[in-house]
Design a protein around this motif. Sequence first.
Motif, mmCIF file in Angstrom:
data_model
loop_
_atom_site.group_PDB
_atom_site.id
_atom_site.type_symbol
_atom_site.label_atom_id
_atom_site.label_comp_id
_atom_site.label_asym_id
_atom_site.label_seq_id
_atom_site.Cartn_x
_atom_site.Cartn_y
_atom_site.Cartn_z
ATOM 1 N N PRO A 122 0.846 -1.196 0.000
ATOM 2 C CA PRO A 122 0.000 0.000 0.000
ATOM 3 C C PRO A 122 0.882 1.248 0.000
ATOM 4 O O PRO A 122 2.000 1.212 0.501
ATOM 5 C CB PRO A 122 -0.808 -0.117 1.298
ATOM 6 N N PRO A 123 0.391 2.337 -0.576
ATOM 7 C CA PRO A 123 1.191 3.557 -0.598
ATOM 8 C C PRO A 123 1.486 4.037 0.825
ATOM 9 O O PRO A 123 0.681 3.872 1.728
ATOM 10 C CB PRO A 123 0.319 4.560 -1.357
ATOM 11 N N LYS A 124 2.652 4.603 0.966
ATOM 12 C CA LYS A 124 3.069 5.124 2.273
ATOM 13 C C LYS A 124 2.190 6.325 2.636
ATOM 14 O O LYS A 124 1.960 7.207 1.809
ATOM 15 C CB LYS A 124 4.535 5.534 2.202
ATOM 16 N N ILE A 125 1.718 6.335 3.863
ATOM 17 C CA ILE A 125 0.905 7.463 4.334
ATOM 18 C C ILE A 125 1.836 8.417 5.066
ATOM 19 O O ILE A 125 2.440 8.068 6.074
ATOM 20 C CB ILE A 125 -0.252 7.005 5.238
ATOM 21 N N SER A 126 1.940 9.613 4.551
ATOM 22 C CA SER A 126 2.763 10.639 5.174
ATOM 23 C C SER A 126 1.856 11.605 5.927
ATOM 24 O O SER A 126 0.623 11.531 5.821
ATOM 25 C CB SER A 126 3.551 11.390 4.102
ATOM 26 N N LEU A 127 2.472 12.518 6.661
ATOM 27 C CA LEU A 127 1.662 13.524 7.359
ATOM 28 C C LEU A 127 0.879 14.375 6.372
ATOM 29 O O LEU A 127 -0.248 14.772 6.661
ATOM 30 C CB LEU A 127 2.542 14.414 8.238
ATOM 31 N N SER A 128 1.454 14.626 5.207
ATOM 32 C CA SER A 128 0.723 15.455 4.243
ATOM 33 C C SER A 128 -0.501 14.716 3.691
ATOM 34 O O SER A 128 -1.558 15.319 3.525
ATOM 35 C CB SER A 128 1.637 15.926 3.111
ATOM 36 N N THR A 129 -0.385 13.409 3.423
ATOM 37 C CA THR A 129 -1.569 12.685 2.955
ATOM 38 C C THR A 129 -2.529 12.411 4.107
ATOM 39 O O THR A 129 -3.738 12.357 3.903
ATOM 40 C CB THR A 129 -1.211 11.356 2.254
ATOM 41 N N LEU A 130 -1.987 12.259 5.332
ATOM 42 C CA LEU A 130 -2.854 12.074 6.499
ATOM 43 C C LEU A 130 -3.730 13.299 6.696
ATOM 44 O O LEU A 130 -4.883 13.195 7.087
ATOM 45 C CB LEU A 130 -2.005 11.816 7.754
ATOM 46 N N ASN A 131 -3.177 14.471 6.417
ATOM 47 C CA ASN A 131 -3.929 15.721 6.549
ATOM 48 C C ASN A 131 -4.499 16.183 5.214
ATOM 49 O O ASN A 131 -5.020 17.285 5.115
ATOM 50 C CB ASN A 131 -3.039 16.800 7.167
ATOM 51 N N GLY A 132 -4.427 15.340 4.228
ATOM 52 C CA GLY A 132 -4.991 15.620 2.911
ATOM 53 C C GLY A 132 -6.092 14.625 2.616
ATOM 54 O O GLY A 132 -7.130 14.599 3.265
ATOM 55 N N ARG A 133 -5.814 13.729 1.683
ATOM 56 C CA ARG A 133 -6.864 12.804 1.230
ATOM 57 C C ARG A 133 -7.256 11.763 2.280
ATOM 58 O O ARG A 133 -8.334 11.186 2.192
ATOM 59 C CB ARG A 133 -6.461 12.141 -0.077
ATOM 60 N N HIS A 134 -6.398 11.494 3.263
ATOM 61 C CA HIS A 134 -6.725 10.521 4.315
ATOM 62 C C HIS A 134 -7.230 11.168 5.607
ATOM 63 O O HIS A 134 -7.382 10.487 6.607
ATOM 64 C CB HIS A 134 -5.494 9.656 4.644
ATOM 65 N N HIS A 135 -7.472 12.464 5.568
ATOM 66 C CA HIS A 135 -7.842 13.179 6.793
ATOM 67 C C HIS A 135 -9.163 12.690 7.381
ATOM 68 O O HIS A 135 -9.255 12.417 8.573
ATOM 69 C CB HIS A 135 -7.893 14.689 6.530
ATOM 70 N N LYS A 136 -10.167 12.556 6.526
ATOM 71 C CA LYS A 136 -11.475 12.137 7.026
ATOM 72 C C LYS A 136 -11.432 10.747 7.670
ATOM 73 O O LYS A 136 -11.887 10.581 8.803
ATOM 74 C CB LYS A 136 -12.540 12.197 5.930
#
Length: 184
Positions: A8-22
């Motif tokens: 799976p793609p690595k989840i970074s803080l930027s994606t955690l607070n972007g597309r994965h925030h919800k």
Amino acid sequence: MATTVSLPPKISLSTLNGRHHKPALMFYLAIVIGHWAEHVVQAVQVYVWGWPLSEARGVLGIPFPWLVTSEWMHYGYALIMLVGLIMLRKGFAGRSRTWWNISLGIQAWHHLEHLLLLLQKLSGLYLMGKPAPTSLLQLVLPRMELHLFYNALVFVPMVVAMLLHRSSEHGAGASCTCAVAPRS
């Protein structure tokens, strides 16, 4: 023939607070509600059902009584709460970030109180000669009520932040896709 495995793609803080925030917020909210529910159940056990405090251990504390008395477990939860509030903060903007910051500030204090309790437990040196680890505000409020209060005090501004964040008006400027689309 070699088989390739797709990770799976690595989840970074930027994606955690972007597309994965919800989904991250929903997961975090589930953890927070579960913990807060334990405190509410314990209060019901004492004040509604009349159980002695030593027997009122919430839901999970009944089969696992060590959970209630483990300073490590309580400190770990306080740390998870603090880290979650810090990690998810960048996804908020405007008034929703203000409310999130209020929750973060209260949790920072709550975390310090649990750190004090843990250090006392580890050292055997208790605050003001008390017979058990004691937090600062516990000097004026009983522990069960204090932690119910702390969890409510962190929970309410956190939920206000989430509700404001989901509205298109207050979610503007956020780096995520949580905000509800404006009505036409």
